[in-house]
Design a protein around this motif. Structure first.
Motif, short mmCIF file in Angstrom:
data_model
loop_
_atom_site.label_atom_id
_atom_site.label_comp_id
_atom_site.label_asym_id
_atom_site.label_seq_id
_atom_site.Cartn_x
_atom_site.Cartn_y
_atom_site.Cartn_z
N HIS A 114 -6.34 6.60 -14.46
CA HIS A 114 -6.89 6.33 -15.80
C HIS A 114 -7.52 7.57 -16.42
O HIS A 114 -7.66 7.65 -17.64
N VAL A 115 -7.88 8.57 -15.63
CA VAL A 115 -8.41 9.82 -16.18
C VAL A 115 -7.27 10.73 -16.62
O VAL A 115 -7.36 11.38 -17.67
N LYS A 116 -6.19 10.77 -15.87
CA LYS A 116 -5.06 11.63 -16.21
C LYS A 116 -4.32 11.15 -17.44
O LYS A 116 -3.63 11.93 -18.08
N ARG A 117 -4.47 9.91 -17.80
CA ARG A 117 -3.77 9.37 -18.95
C ARG A 117 -4.22 10.05 -20.24
O ARG A 117 -3.46 10.22 -21.18
N ARG A 132 0.85 -1.18 0.00
CA ARG A 132 0.00 0.00 0.00
C ARG A 132 0.88 1.24 0.00
O ARG A 132 1.87 1.29 0.71
N SER A 133 0.49 2.20 -0.79
CA SER A 133 1.28 3.43 -0.83
C SER A 133 0.89 4.32 0.35
O SER A 133 -0.24 4.29 0.83
N LEU A 134 1.83 5.10 0.79
CA LEU A 134 1.58 6.00 1.91
C LEU A 134 0.83 7.24 1.48
O LEU A 134 0.17 7.89 2.28
N VAL A 135 0.93 7.59 0.20
CA VAL A 135 0.30 8.80 -0.32
C VAL A 135 -0.77 8.38 -1.31
O VAL A 135 -0.53 7.59 -2.20
N LEU A 136 -1.96 8.93 -1.15
CA LEU A 136 -3.06 8.58 -2.05
C LEU A 136 -3.18 9.52 -3.24
O LEU A 136 -4.02 9.33 -4.10
N THR A 137 -2.35 10.56 -3.29
CA THR A 137 -2.40 11.51 -4.39
C THR A 137 -1.13 11.42 -5.21
O THR A 137 -0.15 10.83 -4.79
N ASP A 138 -1.16 12.03 -6.38
CA ASP A 138 -0.02 12.06 -7.27
C ASP A 138 0.64 13.43 -7.18
O ASP A 138 0.07 14.43 -7.60
N TRP A 149 -4.04 20.80 -7.32
CA TRP A 149 -4.85 20.08 -6.34
C TRP A 149 -5.95 19.26 -7.01
O TRP A 149 -6.27 18.16 -6.55
N PHE A 150 -6.52 19.74 -8.11
CA PHE A 150 -7.58 18.99 -8.77
C PHE A 150 -7.01 17.81 -9.54
O PHE A 150 -7.55 16.71 -9.52
N ARG A 151 -5.88 18.02 -10.23
CA ARG A 151 -5.27 16.92 -10.97
C ARG A 151 -4.73 15.84 -10.04
O ARG A 151 -4.72 14.68 -10.39
N MET A 152 -4.29 16.24 -8.85
CA MET A 152 -3.80 15.25 -7.90
C MET A 152 -4.92 14.35 -7.43
O MET A 152 -4.71 13.19 -7.11
N SER A 153 -6.15 14.88 -7.40
CA SER A 153 -7.26 14.08 -6.90
C SER A 153 -7.84 13.14 -7.96
O SER A 153 -8.64 12.28 -7.63
#
Length: 63
Positions: A23-26, A3-9, A15-19
């Motif tokens: 598969h949407v950011k691709r 499991r990753s410690l961070v749920l965002t990229d 802030w919106f792109r991180m959420s």
């Protein structure tokens, strides 16, 4: 299970792109900033038609 410690990229840098899920950011296409500032004939036509429409509306209300 890993499991990753961070749920965002963090590479998204917004802030919106991180959420967004991966598969949407691709499908997002990066647009260079230089192309956002180009003035096209459609822009000039839109400004001119808006100016004429507002001027006619103001004159119609005055008269």
């Amino acid at each position: 299970m890993r499991r990753s410690l961070v749920l965002t990229d963090e590479t998204a840098r917004h802030w919106f792109r991180m959420s967004l899920p991966p598969h949407v950011k691709r499908d997002l296409i990066p647009i260079p900033a230089e192309s956002l500032w180009r003035l096209t004939i459609d822009d000039v036509r839109g400004v001119a038609s808006t100016y004429v429409a507002v001027t006619l509306a103001v004159f119609a209300f005055i008269i």
